[in-house]
Design a protein around this motif. Structure first.
Motif, PDB file in Angstrom:
ATOM      1  N   SER A   1       1.454   4.190  -2.897  1.00 27.37           N
ATOM      2  CA  SER A   1       0.705   5.450  -2.757  1.00 27.37           C
ATOM      3  C   SER A   1       1.369   6.837  -3.629  1.00 27.37           C
ATOM      4  O   SER A   1       2.413   6.406  -4.225  1.00 27.37           O
ATOM      5  CB  SER A   1       0.991   6.028  -1.244  1.00 27.37           C
ATOM      6  OG  SER A   1       2.443   6.111  -1.125  1.00 27.37           O
TER       7      SER A   1
ATOM      8  N   GLY B   1      -2.541  -3.587  -3.050  1.00 25.86           N
ATOM      9  CA  GLY B   1      -2.168  -3.940  -1.854  1.00 25.86           C
ATOM     10  C   GLY B   1      -3.292  -4.476  -0.904  1.00 25.86           C
ATOM     11  O   GLY B   1      -3.311  -5.301  -0.095  1.00 25.86           O
ATOM     12  N   SER B   2      -4.648  -3.820  -1.350  1.00 20.37           N
ATOM     13  CA  SER B   2      -5.784  -4.306  -0.615  1.00 20.37           C
ATOM     14  C   SER B   2      -6.092  -5.431  -1.152  1.00 20.37           C
ATOM     15  O   SER B   2      -7.070  -6.321  -0.419  1.00 20.37           O
ATOM     16  CB  SER B   2      -6.828  -3.261  -0.873  1.00 20.37           C
ATOM     17  OG  SER B   2      -7.009  -3.005  -2.099  1.00 20.37           O
TER      18      SER B   2
ATOM     19  N   LYS C   1       0.821  -1.180   0.074  1.00 24.92           N
ATOM     20  CA  LYS C   1       0.094  -0.088  -0.027  1.00 24.92           C
ATOM     21  C   LYS C   1       0.831   1.173   0.019  1.00 24.92           C
ATOM     22  O   LYS C   1       0.647   2.219  -0.894  1.00 24.92           O
ATOM     23  CB  LYS C   1      -1.005   0.044   1.019  1.00 24.92           C
ATOM     24  CG  LYS C   1      -1.954  -1.202   1.283  1.00 24.92           C
ATOM     25  CD  LYS C   1      -2.933  -0.940   2.524  1.00 24.92           C
ATOM     26  CE  LYS C   1      -3.922  -2.138   2.457  1.00 24.92           C
ATOM     27  NZ  LYS C   1      -4.504  -2.101   3.757  1.00 24.92           N
TER      28      LYS C   1
END
Length: 411
Positions: A311, A353-354, A307
């Motif tokens: 970003s 990432g999620s 994550k």
């Protein structure tokens, strides 16, 4: 089970070099009583935690290609692919037939991720793969599952002719890498025997193998500016103490008991400095489920790494992105099973990432081995392996939610 195998259980793995005062001493290698070659005797020299090489390098490798649909410029891909060492881990030494370039991988993908217990001053053939993770990506390529295999699992280890290893009916699985690397077979022999061992254990056929070491890797997480994690309960460190000034100081005493001045990772969520995130995710002593809690925290750190790398603050910063890609590449060795490296990596670019789902082996509870002093593999875990091979992990988790790690701690 060989009495002369590497001593894999009963003590912590690797040690961070982030601390200000690592202990130093030389290591030794002794002849195995079973006649299977040399076995490592752990030196006391500190090193980066073995699993961190997996978490950071793989997280950067995948995330930087473009989690969430953000594509990385070709120049960055060139930096990465030129830094990664590739080779064949096939038993014959030839590997699968090359695949034509320019095509993404089709169908479900299984990748074996190995993090080495490598120490400064060790020879190339004394490492063990103490972090063993199966990355399963279903045919839809919109999800990914992480399955950690316990390093102390007692399993059959097959023979590996090139290293002179005749095979063991049962041994701790992390010894497979050591046995395969003998006779100058290096990482390709070690990863090859580990791949063969895991395939025999799980029935899964793998599209690639990633081996992570710590060389050139120490500054990757620092370049990312740390990660956000949540500590579930006050957790004392087996590697850091609080010095007279109240600051953390590295002290790897290899103990399983709390000291009066052990550093305490306080409960709560926060942005962690590199040393804190790495150290917290290594701890097992004093936790309710020991190694299973550590596996879970390592997987949560991988998700936080992904994550953070995805970003805008990282993706949109060319200098930071370039540094991360180069640092990650320098820590990676890969066998893509005949697929061009660019195609192999770009196939993973749609992950986010999620979308990383962490799973528990043995439903997160220690299972005693029926054949030795290590850990067993339950019938339910074998069903989970079969579901990965059949690309039906989603259905398995729906029917067996106890194998799912609920992510309540990664920021």
């Amino acid at each position: 089970m060989s009495p002369g195998r590497p001593a894999a259980g009963g003590q912590d793995d690797g040690s961070a070099q982030d601390g200000p005062s690592p202990l130093r001493s030389g290591g030794t290698v002794v002849r195995s009583k079973s006649g299977h070659g040399l076995k490592p005797r752990r030196p006391k020299r500190a090193s980066s935690p073995l699993w961190s090489k997996l978490v950071l390098a793989f997280g950067a490798m995948v995330a930087l290609i473009g989690f969430g649909g953000v594509a990385v410029a070709k120049s960055f891909m060139g930096d990465l692919t030129s830094a990664i060492e590739t080779g064949s881990v096939d038993e014959s030494g030839t590997g699968p037939a090359p695949v034509a370039a320019g095509n993404a991988l089709k169908g479900a993908i299984n990748i074996l991720l190995l993090g080495l217990d490598t120490r400064t001053g060790w020879a190339e053939d004394v490492s063990r793969a103490d972090t063993i993770i199966i990355l399963h990506i279903p045919a839809s390529h919109d999800q990914a599952y992480l399955i950690s295999i316990p390093r102390d699992a007692e399993v059959p280890i097959p023979s590996w002719e090139k290293s002179g290893f005749p095979g063991e009916p049962y041994d701790k699985i992390n010894a497979a890498y050591f046995y395969g690397s003998q006779r100058k077979q290096g990482w390709q022999g070690g990863a090859g025997l580990m791949l063969k061992t895991v395939q025999n254990l799980t029935g899964i056929q793998f599209n690639g193998v990633v081996v992570i070491d710590f060389n050139g890797f120490k500054n990757v997480i620092a370049a990312m500016g740390g990660v956000h994690l949540c500590v579930e309960q006050d957790t004392w460190s087996s590697h850091y103490v609080k010095n007279d000034a109240g600051n953390p100081e590295y002290y790897n005493y290899k103990g399983d008991h709390k000291l009066s001045n052990s550093w305490i990772h306080k409960k709560g969520c926060r942005d962690m400095a590199p040393w804190e995130a790495l150290d917290y995710s290594r701890q097992r002593y004093g936790l309710p489920n020991s190694d299973y809690d550590r596996q879970r925290h390592q997987q949560q750190l991988l998700k936080s790494m992904a994550k953070k790398a995805a970003s805008a603050g990282v993706i949109s910063n060319p200098s930071k992105l370039s540094a991360l890609v180069k640092a990650a590449g320098a820590s990676l060795k890969m066998d893509t099973r005949g697929v061009p490296l660019d195609d192999f990596i770009f196939t993973l670019k749609s992950l986010a990432g999620s979308d990383l789902t962490a799973l528990k082996t043995n439903a997160g509870t220690y299972a005693h081995s029926e054949v030795g002093s290590g850990e067993g593999i339950t019938a339910g875990t074998k069903e989970m392996f079969a579901a990965a091979q059949n690309d039906s992990l989603g259905e398995f988790i729906s029917d067996n939610p106890q194998y799912l790690i609920l992510d309540k701690t990664a920021g």
